[in-house]
Design an enzyme around this catalytic site. Structure first.
Site, PDB file in Angstrom:
ATOM      1  N   LYS A 221       0.801  -1.134   0.073  1.00  0.00           N
ATOM      2  CA  LYS A 221       0.092   0.005  -0.075  1.00  0.00           C
ATOM      3  C   LYS A 221       0.877   1.289  -0.024  1.00  0.00           C
ATOM      4  CE  LYS A 221      -4.325  -1.648   1.761  1.00  0.00           C
ATOM      5  NZ  LYS A 221      -5.489  -1.554   2.644  1.00  0.00           N
ATOM      6  N   ARG A 255      -3.484 -10.185   5.006  1.00  0.00           N
ATOM      7  CA  ARG A 255      -4.196 -10.341   3.698  1.00  0.00           C
ATOM      8  C   ARG A 255      -3.190  -9.744   3.002  1.00  0.00           C
ATOM      9  NH1 ARG A 255      -6.724  -6.711   0.217  1.00  0.00           N
ATOM     10  NH2 ARG A 255      -8.387  -7.469  -0.955  1.00  0.00           N
TER      11      ARG A 255
END
Length: 274
Positions: A221, A255
Site C-alpha cells: 500500500k 491479507r
C-alpha cells in the site's frame, strides 16, 4: 480465536495468511493481471501451495478514486470465478471482498466461505442481516465514505478512540443478529492518510481490547511505497516489515499479494513466540 468456515473449525491462535485475487482491471497493484480462467487458476494454485489458508476474491476495486461498477457487473465478474475455483479446488476457503448484500448472498450460495466488507455494513443496510442469516464469518472493516470519497474523509478528533467506538457499535449490532464469527480490520489506507496509517500501526495492539481476531491488509500500500519513494512493485520488503509489526501487535490474519513471504513471517513469529 476460532472461526467456522463451511463446517471446518479454524484455530487462529497461529496466524493465517489470506491471498489476494483481484478480478478488477484497475486495482492499484495487480489490476488486469488475472483476467482469464487460466491466469486465475495458476495464481490460486500458487497461493495455496505457498500456504494461503484463505483466498480473497474481489471484483470491485476499492482503491481511491476507483471506478464504480454496477451490482450486475460485479456478479458477472465474480460468480463464474467462484464456480471455477470451487470445482478445481473443492476444499478452498474463499473470502469475498464485497460491500453488497446480494453479492454476499449469491457468492456464499455458490461456495464462498467468508464475506469481507470494506464498508462494515455502511454501504448496504441489508448486509448485516444477510451475513447473520448466512452464518458465515464476516470481516468488518473500518472506513468512512466510499472508495470514491474516502481520501477526503480522514478528519478525526481522536482516531483510535473513534475506530474502537465504530467497531464496538457495529459488533453489538451483529451480536444482536446472532452472528457468531466476526473479524475486525482497521482499514489501513481507507479514510486515513500516511501519517494516520502509521499512528494506527503504532497503536494496533490496543484493538485487542475488542477480543476479536484482527485482519491486517497493508500489502504494497501507499503508506509503504510513498514513504520509501518507490512503486508498488518495489514494496515487498516494506510489506514484510509491517506484516511482522502487525503480527507482534496480535494480528491473526495477514491479507497479502505475496503469500510465500507472509507465511515465512508467520513461521518466524511463531518461533519467536515459542
Amino acid at each position: 480465536m476460532n472461526i467456522n468456515c463451511k463446517g471446518q473449525l479454524l484455530d487462529l491462535t497461529t496466524p493465517k495468511v489470506m491471498g489476494i485475487l483481484n478480478l478488477t482491471p484497475d486495482s492499484f497493484y495487480d489490476g488486469g493481471r488475472y483476467s482469464t480462467p487460466k491466469t486465475v487458476l495458476e495464481q490460486t494454485e500458487r497461493m495455496l501451495k505457498e500456504g494461503a489458508t484463505f483466498i480473497d476474491v474481489g471484483a470491485y476495486s476499492s482503491r481511491p478514486d476507483a471506478q464504480h461498477i454496477t451490482e450486475e457487473e460485479e456478479l458477472n465478474r465474480i460468480v463464474p470465478i467462484i464456480e471455477l475455483l470451487v470445482k478445481e479446488f473443492p476444499e478452498i476457503l474463499l473470502s469475498i471482498d464485497t460491500f453488497r448484500s446480494k453479492v454476499a448472498q449469491e457468492t456464499v450460495n455458490t461456495g464462498a466461505a467468508i464475506i469481507n466488507d470494506i464498508s462494515g455494513g455502511s454501504l448496504d443496510e441489508q448486509m448485516f442481516e444477510t451475513v447473520a442469516n448466512l452464518q458465515v464469518p464476516y470481516i468488518l472493516m473500518h472506513m468512512k465514505g466510499t472508495p470514491q470519497t474516502m481520501k477526503n474523509e480522514n478528519s478525526y478528533q481522536h482516531m483510535l478512540q473513534e475506530i474502537i467506538f465504530y467497531f464496538s457499535e457495529k459488533v453489538a449490532q451483529l451480536r444482536e443478529l446472532k452472528l457468531n464469527d466476526i473479524i475486525i480490520d482497521p482499514g489501513f489506507g481507507f479514510a486515513k492518510d500516511t501519517a494516520q496509517n502509521f499512528e494506527l500501526m503504532n497503536h494496533l495492539s490496543e484493538l485487542n481490547a475488542l477480543e476479536l481476531p484482527m485482519l491486517v491488509g497493508i500489502s504494497r500500500k501507499s503508506m509503504i511505497y510513498k514513504t520509501l519513494d518507490l512503486q508498488p512493485q518495489e514494496a515487498l520488503n516494506g510489506t514484510t516489515f509491517l506484516n511482522t509489526v502487525s503480527l507482534l501487535a496480535g494480528t491473526k490474519i495477514l491479507r497479502v499479494h505475496d503469500v510465500k513471504e507472509a507465511v515465512e513471517c508467520v513461521k518466524l513469529y511463531e518461533q519467536l513466540k515459542n
